[in-house]
Write an enzyme that holds these catalytic residues in place. Structure first.
Site, mmCIF file in Angstrom:
data_model
loop_
_atom_site.group_PDB
_atom_site.id
_atom_site.type_symbol
_atom_site.label_atom_id
_atom_site.label_comp_id
_atom_site.label_asym_id
_atom_site.label_seq_id
_atom_site.Cartn_x
_atom_site.Cartn_y
_atom_site.Cartn_z
ATOM 1 N N GLY A 218 -59.331 36.993 -31.984
ATOM 2 C CA GLY A 218 -60.476 37.884 -31.951
ATOM 3 C C GLY A 218 -61.390 37.677 -33.147
ATOM 4 O O GLY A 218 -62.291 38.466 -33.383
ATOM 5 N N GLU A 259 -53.731 32.867 -32.571
ATOM 6 C CA GLU A 259 -54.149 31.998 -31.471
ATOM 7 C C GLU A 259 -55.658 32.087 -31.259
ATOM 8 O O GLU A 259 -56.119 32.617 -30.258
ATOM 9 C CB GLU A 259 -53.406 32.399 -30.198
ATOM 10 C CG GLU A 259 -53.360 33.899 -30.025
ATOM 11 C CD GLU A 259 -52.409 34.367 -28.950
ATOM 12 O OE1 GLU A 259 -51.347 33.757 -28.776
ATOM 13 O OE2 GLU A 259 -52.763 35.355 -28.296
ATOM 14 N N PRO A 260 -56.416 31.543 -32.217
ATOM 15 C CA PRO A 260 -57.868 31.629 -32.102
ATOM 16 C C PRO A 260 -58.434 30.586 -31.138
ATOM 17 O O PRO A 260 -57.908 29.473 -31.027
ATOM 18 C CB PRO A 260 -58.361 31.325 -33.520
ATOM 19 C CG PRO A 260 -57.161 30.924 -34.316
ATOM 20 C CD PRO A 260 -55.991 30.814 -33.419
ATOM 21 N N GLY A 261 -59.462 30.989 -30.445
ATOM 22 C CA GLY A 261 -60.210 30.041 -29.616
ATOM 23 C C GLY A 261 -61.593 29.881 -30.203
ATOM 24 O O GLY A 261 -61.941 28.858 -30.804
ATOM 25 N N ARG A 298 -72.257 32.805 -20.525
ATOM 26 C CA ARG A 298 -71.990 33.877 -21.502
ATOM 27 C C ARG A 298 -73.145 34.850 -21.726
ATOM 28 O O ARG A 298 -72.926 36.047 -21.822
ATOM 29 C CB ARG A 298 -71.535 33.271 -22.836
ATOM 30 C CG ARG A 298 -70.235 32.488 -22.717
ATOM 31 C CD ARG A 298 -69.764 31.980 -24.074
ATOM 32 N NE ARG A 298 -69.189 33.032 -24.873
ATOM 33 C CZ ARG A 298 -69.712 33.491 -25.981
ATOM 34 N NH1 ARG A 298 -70.827 32.982 -26.464
ATOM 35 N NH2 ARG A 298 -69.121 34.464 -26.639
ATOM 36 N N TYR A 302 -71.585 38.276 -20.849
ATOM 37 C CA TYR A 302 -71.197 39.095 -22.007
ATOM 38 C C TYR A 302 -72.392 39.591 -22.807
ATOM 39 O O TYR A 302 -72.202 40.175 -23.870
ATOM 40 C CB TYR A 302 -70.366 38.267 -22.992
ATOM 41 C CG TYR A 302 -69.102 37.669 -22.485
ATOM 42 C CD1 TYR A 302 -68.101 38.477 -21.944
ATOM 43 C CD2 TYR A 302 -68.875 36.307 -22.595
ATOM 44 C CE1 TYR A 302 -66.915 37.913 -21.534
ATOM 45 C CE2 TYR A 302 -67.685 35.751 -22.178
ATOM 46 C CZ TYR A 302 -66.707 36.549 -21.648
ATOM 47 O OH TYR A 302 -65.535 35.992 -21.257
ATOM 48 N N CYS A 328 -80.690 30.341 -8.518
ATOM 49 C CA CYS A 328 -81.347 31.411 -7.775
ATOM 50 C C CYS A 328 -80.629 32.738 -7.990
ATOM 51 O O CYS A 328 -79.973 33.280 -7.098
ATOM 52 C CB CYS A 328 -81.466 31.033 -6.306
ATOM 53 S SG CYS A 328 -82.513 29.594 -6.139
ATOM 54 N N GLU A 329 -80.674 33.150 -9.239
ATOM 55 C CA GLU A 329 -80.184 34.428 -9.741
ATOM 56 C C GLU A 329 -81.019 34.640 -11.003
ATOM 57 O O GLU A 329 -81.639 33.700 -11.487
ATOM 58 C CB GLU A 329 -78.709 34.346 -10.204
ATOM 59 C CG GLU A 329 -77.704 33.925 -9.198
ATOM 60 C CD GLU A 329 -77.258 35.030 -8.263
ATOM 61 O OE1 GLU A 329 -77.563 36.212 -8.514
ATOM 62 O OE2 GLU A 329 -76.609 34.695 -7.251
ATOM 63 N N TYR A 356 -65.863 28.945 -24.477
ATOM 64 C CA TYR A 356 -66.159 29.666 -23.231
ATOM 65 C C TYR A 356 -67.502 29.263 -22.632
ATOM 66 O O TYR A 356 -68.208 30.080 -22.057
ATOM 67 C CB TYR A 356 -66.096 31.189 -23.464
ATOM 68 C CG TYR A 356 -64.811 31.594 -24.117
ATOM 69 C CD1 TYR A 356 -63.616 31.534 -23.409
ATOM 70 C CD2 TYR A 356 -64.764 31.974 -25.448
ATOM 71 C CE1 TYR A 356 -62.410 31.847 -24.007
ATOM 72 C CE2 TYR A 356 -63.566 32.290 -26.060
ATOM 73 C CZ TYR A 356 -62.392 32.223 -25.335
ATOM 74 O OH TYR A 356 -61.211 32.528 -25.935
HETATM 75 C C1 LIG Z 1 -58.521 34.238 -24.979
HETATM 76 C C2 LIG Z 1 -57.338 34.486 -25.774
HETATM 77 C C3 LIG Z 1 -57.331 34.167 -27.135
HETATM 78 C C4 LIG Z 1 -58.522 33.600 -27.867
HETATM 79 O O1 LIG Z 1 -59.494 34.566 -28.192
HETATM 80 P P1 LIG Z 1 -60.758 34.171 -29.076
HETATM 81 O O2 LIG Z 1 -61.577 35.396 -29.125
HETATM 82 O O3 LIG Z 1 -61.455 33.046 -28.398
HETATM 83 O O4 LIG Z 1 -60.274 33.739 -30.396
HETATM 84 C C5 LIG Z 1 -56.153 34.378 -27.814
HETATM 85 N N1 LIG Z 1 -55.052 34.885 -27.208
HETATM 86 C C6 LIG Z 1 -55.040 35.198 -25.904
HETATM 87 C C7 LIG Z 1 -53.801 35.721 -25.294
HETATM 88 C C8 LIG Z 1 -56.178 35.031 -25.143
HETATM 89 O O5 LIG Z 1 -56.152 35.374 -23.858
#
Ligand SMILES: *Cc1c(COP(=O)(O)O)cnc(C)c1O
Length: 401
Positions: A218, A259-261, A298, A302, A328-329, A356
């Site tokens: 997050g 677990e960052p994305g 996004r 969002y 077409c939206e 994302y």
């Molecule tokens: C999507 C997700 C993340 C990554 O979240 P970010 O906001 O992109 O860092 C981490 N853990 C779980 C379980 C997720 O579903």
């Protein structure tokens, strides 16, 4: 990434195009590991779903990162990218017991987020240790679309159900080896995050043989100049000392996991699209590009902000535009943006296009998904070809009518 280079890539590979700068990915990875360097065992598991191209996964594997996967397909991509099963954690939501068993068979760490499956799994496989996903009922940040730790969320097992979890463990003889939470995207307030962490520690204490505590993710990244982002060093300092204290009391050096994305890949990505049309209306000037919500959803999904730059005319006089897609939206990327004067044929660059973005792309309006290019050690590599008409037709069975 400098504009000239991005423009060259758009000319070389065509538009629309995703470009990922792996140097930025690597520096973000180092930032987070450095912030937690005072903890003995730290593991960062990159959240695959943010950007799942296998070459990006290989970059993470080369950094000794682990992987967070939310589907068996992401697990298989990770294995193909070279990750050892033990370095993958599988954190699904709402999937079948059968899929969970299939993943467990691959030797991957399972993370279960509901009591019903926990009980079934424990009865059938008491010898496979599992992690449990707790819902701490804390709103850690962002809006309700990206926050997943609050009371109404479908994710996790409620902290109020811990007595039931313990009963399941007792009844089945299974072992809980990790405690996990993921409270959603965009943590603005470190104290809120720390409060959720305390709840997690409380839960962890109640299980006698855990190997890790996983704080999810997050982390917020900046979307605009001077935008706030999660202060990772401050979080590192505060959480590390609290975590070390937890380990001391627990009597074991458990592993701290994240677990960052978004934090790892968002800023590495640039999305390049060409302006098809400039349209003056009674209320605004539209710049319509050769892309839409099919490639970058996004902003519409969002309400997220992506900085938009005209890299074909960076020194041009600034004017106001609404940048829209060709779907077409109503697919508005940005309203009333101040952008260097735009002409038809110019290339616009969208920032924060690593997380994302491609991974949510679709074929809506029967359009092709874009190509992806990766910059690695100063060289550019095409890591996904642009789709063709064959891809649109693939898997369609034609019935004689
Ligand atoms: C999507 C997700 C993340 C990554 O979240 P970010 O906001 O992109 O860092 C981490 N853990 C779980 C379980 C997720 O579903």
């Amino acid at each position: 990434m400098n504009r000239k280079e991005l423009l060259r890539l758009a000319n070389t590979y065509g538009s629309p195009l995703y470009v990922y700068d792996t140097e930025k990915i690597i520096s973000q990875y180092k930032k987070i590991t450095n912030a937690f360097s005072s903890v003995k065992n730290v593991k960062i598991n990159y959240a695959t779903k943010a950007l799942s191209n296998i070459n990006i996964l290989k970059i993470f594997n080369s950094l000794k990162s682990g992987l967070d996967a939310v589907s068996i397909q992401e697990v298989k991509l990770g294995l193909l990218a070279g990750f050892e099963p033990k370095n993958i954690i599988y954190t699904p939501n709402g999937v079948s017991l059968q899929e969970i068993e299939e993943v467990a068979k691959l030797g991957v760490q399972i993370n279960i987020d509901n009591l019903s499956i926990l009980e079934l799994f424990g009865q059938k496989h008491p010898d496979i240790p599992v992690c449990i996903r707790i819902n701490p009922h804390v709103m850690a940040g962002g809006n309700s679309k990206i926050s997943v730790g609050h009371i109404d969320s479908k994710f996790g097992i409620s902290i109020h159900q811990v007595p039931h979890i313990k009963r399941v463990v007792e009844n089945t003889g299974m072992r809980i080896n990790g405690i996990h939470m993921h409270t959603g995207s965009d943590i603005l307030d470190i104290d809120t995050f720390l409060r959720a962490s305390e709840i997690l520690f409380e839960v962890a204490k109640q299980f006698k043989n855990i190997d890790f505590v996983d704080f999810g993710s997050g982390f917020k990244v900046p979307y605009k100049k001077d935008d706030i982002s999660t202060n990772i060093d401050e979080l590192g300092k505060k959480l590390s000392s609290r975590f070390n204290e937890f380990c001391k009391n627990y009597g074991k050096d458990v592993t701290l996991m994240f677990e960052p994305g978004k934090f790892l890949v968002s800023e590495s990505g640039f999305f390049l699209a060409k302006v098809n049309v400039i349209k003056q209306t009674t209320s605004t000037v539209f710049a319509g590009i050769d892309s839409g919500l099919n490639h970058l959803i996004r902003p519409m999904f969002y309400n997220s902000y992506h900085e938009i730059e005209n890299i074909s005319n960076p020194k041009g006089r600034e004017r106001f535009y609404s940048v829209v897609g060709y779907i077409c939206e109503t697919d508005t990327f940005g309203s009333n943006r101040r952008i260097a004067e735009v002409s038809e044929g110019d290339i616009l660059c969208f920032h924060n296009a690593g997380a994302y973005c491609f991974s949510m792309a679709s074929n809506y309006n029967s359009r092709f998904r874009p190509a992806e290019v990766m910059i690695y050690k100063g060289k550019d590599y095409l890591i996904r070809k642009r789709e063709t008409f064959d891809d649109i037709l693939r898997n369609q069975e034609q019935v004689t009518i």
